[in-house]
Write a protein that holds these residues in place. Structure first.
Motif, short mmCIF file in Angstrom:
data_model
loop_
_atom_site.label_atom_id
_atom_site.label_comp_id
_atom_site.label_asym_id
_atom_site.label_seq_id
_atom_site.Cartn_x
_atom_site.Cartn_y
_atom_site.Cartn_z
N SER A 37 0.83 -1.19 0.00
CA SER A 37 0.00 0.00 0.00
C SER A 37 0.88 1.26 0.00
O SER A 37 1.85 1.33 0.73
CB SER A 37 -0.90 -0.04 1.24
N GLY A 38 0.52 2.20 -0.86
CA GLY A 38 1.25 3.47 -0.90
C GLY A 38 2.50 3.47 -1.77
O GLY A 38 3.23 4.46 -1.81
N GLY A 40 2.72 3.53 -4.98
CA GLY A 40 2.61 4.32 -6.20
C GLY A 40 1.89 3.64 -7.36
O GLY A 40 1.88 4.15 -8.48
N LYS A 41 1.24 2.52 -7.12
CA LYS A 41 0.57 1.76 -8.20
C LYS A 41 -0.55 2.58 -8.85
O LYS A 41 -0.60 2.71 -10.07
CB LYS A 41 -0.02 0.44 -7.65
N THR A 42 -1.45 3.09 -8.01
CA THR A 42 -2.58 3.85 -8.55
C THR A 42 -2.09 5.13 -9.24
O THR A 42 -2.58 5.48 -10.32
CB THR A 42 -3.57 4.19 -7.41
N THR A 43 -1.11 5.77 -8.65
CA THR A 43 -0.56 6.99 -9.26
C THR A 43 -0.03 6.69 -10.66
O THR A 43 -0.30 7.42 -11.62
CB THR A 43 0.56 7.57 -8.35
N1 LIG Z 1 -3.15 13.63 -4.90
C1 LIG Z 1 -2.17 13.32 -4.06
N2 LIG Z 1 -1.54 14.26 -3.32
C2 LIG Z 1 -0.53 13.96 -2.48
N3 LIG Z 1 -0.07 12.70 -2.28
C3 LIG Z 1 -0.64 11.71 -2.97
C4 LIG Z 1 -1.73 11.96 -3.89
N4 LIG Z 1 -2.09 10.77 -4.43
C5 LIG Z 1 -1.30 9.85 -3.87
N5 LIG Z 1 -0.42 10.40 -3.00
C6 LIG Z 1 0.60 9.69 -2.22
O1 LIG Z 1 1.41 8.97 -3.13
C7 LIG Z 1 1.77 7.70 -2.62
C8 LIG Z 1 1.35 6.61 -3.60
O2 LIG Z 1 -0.07 6.53 -3.60
P1 LIG Z 1 -0.86 5.49 -4.49
O3 LIG Z 1 -2.30 5.76 -4.33
O4 LIG Z 1 -0.30 5.52 -5.87
O5 LIG Z 1 -0.45 4.12 -3.79
P2 LIG Z 1 -0.93 2.62 -4.11
O6 LIG Z 1 0.28 1.83 -4.41
O7 LIG Z 1 -2.01 2.65 -5.13
O8 LIG Z 1 -1.51 2.14 -2.70
P3 LIG Z 1 -2.80 1.22 -2.33
O9 LIG Z 1 -2.35 -0.21 -2.50
O10 LIG Z 1 -3.06 1.55 -0.91
O11 LIG Z 1 -3.93 1.59 -3.26
C9 LIG Z 1 1.10 7.62 -1.26
O12 LIG Z 1 2.06 7.93 -0.27
C10 LIG Z 1 0.00 8.66 -1.32
O13 LIG Z 1 -0.28 9.17 -0.05
#
Ligand SMILES: Nc1ncnc2c1ncn2[C@@H]1O[C@H](COP(=O)(O)OP(=O)(O)OP(=O)(O)O)[C@@H](O)[C@H]1O
Ligand SMILES: [Mg+2]
Length: 319
Positions: A37-38, A40-43
Motif C-alpha cells: 500500500s502506498g 505508487g501503483k494507482t498513481t
Molecule cells: N493527490 C495526491 N496528493 C498527495 N499525495 C498523494 C496523492 N495521491 C497519492 N499520493 C501519495 O502517493 C503515494 C502513492 O499513492 P498510491 O495511491 O499511488 O499508492 P498505491 O500503491 O495505489 O496504494 P494502495 O495499494 O493503498 O492503493 C502515497 O504515499 C499517497 O499518499
C-alpha cells in the motif's frame, strides 16, 4: 514497442510518489503492478490513463507521445475499484453509454456490439436489470464490458477484485484472464495480492516506495527474486548466508528426513494448514541460530515438535 513508459516521475509537492518508472509492454500482454500500500501503483495507473500528468518522463502508445493527452482523447480505458456504474441506467444502457458518447456507430451497430460484449462477460440475461440489483461479481462484469466495448488499445484495472469475497475473486480473475486472452487486449492490472499477480500476469512489475524493484515473468520473480524485498513480498523465503554467500530457499524446497542429510536441526514449530504443513526448524548456519521453514504436503506430516531432523535444500537461489 506497443506501450512504452520512459522514466516517469510524479511529484506531489516535494513528495515523489513514483520515481523514474520505465516499462515496455507488448501488444496483448497482461502486466500487473504489484506492491505494498502506498508504493505508487494507482498513481502510475492514473498517469497511463491520463488522469494525472507526469512531473517528468514520457508515455508512448504505438510510438505516439500521449504523455499529455487528456483521458477522453487517449485510447485507454479504466475499470475502477468501485466499478463507477451509473445507478440510474440498466445493464445494457451502462454498456452502451460510452459508445453513444463516441457517436461513430449506428444505433443498430452499437446495440450489437454491446450485446456481444455482455455475452462475452456472461451477462446477457441480465441486460434489462438495474445495476443496483446486481451482486459485486455481476457489477464487475458489467464494468468490464463497459470498458471493453470501447475497444481500447490498453485496458487499465485498479484492484478490480478487492471488493469481492475470496472464492469469487479467484473465479473472476480466471475469467478476466480468459477474456483478455480471447480479445488479445493489452492490460495493466494493479493489485497488492501476490497470488493474484502470479496467477494472471504475463509479467509482474514489483514496486516499493515509488520505485520499480523488479520486472519479470511470474516464475522468474518467484524463483529468481533480485533481492530480499521481492523474495519476501512474493511468497515466503528462508534467507541465509552459507560459505559467505547470501542465499534464499523457498520453504517448499526444504526437504526433511529422519535419515542423515546435509543439515541438522530441531523442530520447534508445526502448523497444520490442510493441504500442507509448515515446520519451523531451529538450526545453526554461519554460527548463528536460525529458524528454517519447511512446507511439506499434507501426506508427509509425520514430524513432531522436539524431533531431531535432517534436511537438505532441493533448490537454492543466490542473491
Ligand atoms: N493527490 C495526491 N496528493 C498527495 N499525495 C498523494 C496523492 N495521491 C497519492 N499520493 C501519495 O502517493 C503515494 C502513492 O499513492 P498510491 O495511491 O499511488 O499508492 P498505491 O500503491 O495505489 O496504494 P494502495 O495499494 O493503498 O492503493 C502515497 O504515499 C499517497 O499518499
Ligand atoms: Mg491504489
Amino acid at each position: 514497442m506497443y506501450l512504452n513508459i520512459q522514466n516517469v516521475t510524479k511529484e506531489f509537492d516535494k513528495f515523489e510518489a513514483v520515481k523514474n518508472f520505465s516499462l515496455e509492454v507488448k501488444e496483448g500482454e497482461l502486466i500487473s503492478l504489484l506492491g505494498p500500500s502506498g508504493c505508487g501503483k494507482t498513481t502510475m495507473l492514473r498517469m497511463i490513463g491520463g488522469f494525472l500528468n507526469p512531473s517528468k518522463g514520457f508515455i508512448y502508445l504505438e510510438n505516439k507521445d500521449i504523455t499529455k493527452t487528456p483521458p477522453e482523447k487517449r485510447p485507454v480505458s479504466t475499470v475502477f475499484q468501485n466499478y463507477a456504474l451509473f445507478p440510474h441506467l440498466n445493464v445494457l444502457e451502462n454498456v452502451l453509454y460510452g459508445l453513444k458518447n463516441k457517436k461513430i456507430l449506428s444505433k443498430k451497430a452499437m446495440l450489437e456490439k454491446a450485446i456481444k460484449m455482455l455475452d462475452i462477460v456472461g451477462m446477457t440475461e441480465y441486460k434489462s436489470r438495474s445495476v443496483s440489483e446486481l451482486s459485486g461479481g455481476q457489477q464487475q462484469r458489467v464494468a468490464l464490458a463497459r470498458s471493453l466495448v470501447l475497444g481500447p488499445k490498453v485496458l487499465l484495472m485498479d484492484e478490480p477484485l478487492s471488493n469481492l469475497d475470496a472464492k469469487l475473486r479467484v473465479k473472476m480473475r480466471e475469467e478476466i484472464k480468459k477474456i483478455q486472452r480471447e480479445l488479445k487486449i493489452t492490460m495493466i492490472f494493479v493489485t497488492h495480492d501476490q497470488e493474484e499477480a502470479i496467477s494472471i500476469s504475463d509479467k509482474i512489475v514489483v514496486m516499493n516506495e515509488g520505485k520499480v524493484i523488479q520486472i519479470g515473468a511470474p516464475k522468474e520473480i518467484y524463483e529468481k527474486p533480485e533481492n530480499i524485498f521481492v523474495a519476501n513480498f512474493i511468497g515466503r523465503a528462508n534467507t541465509l548466508i552459507i560459505k559467505g554467500e547470501k542465499i534464499i530457499v523457498r520453504p517448499e524446497n526444504v526437504q526433511l528426513s529422519f535419515q542423515e542429510k546435509s543439515y541438522k536441526g530441531e523442530i520447534i514449530e508445526k502448523n497444520y494448514l490442510g493441504f500442507f504443513t509448515t515446520y519451523g526448524i531451529k538450526s545453526f548456519f554461519d554460527e548463528k541460530e536460525h529458524i528454517i521453514y519447511s512446507d511439506l504436503l499434507g501426506s508427509e506430516n509425520e514430524f513432531e515438535i522436539k524431533d531431531e531432523v535432517f534436511f537438505d535444500f532441493k533448490s537454492i537461489h543466490y542473491l
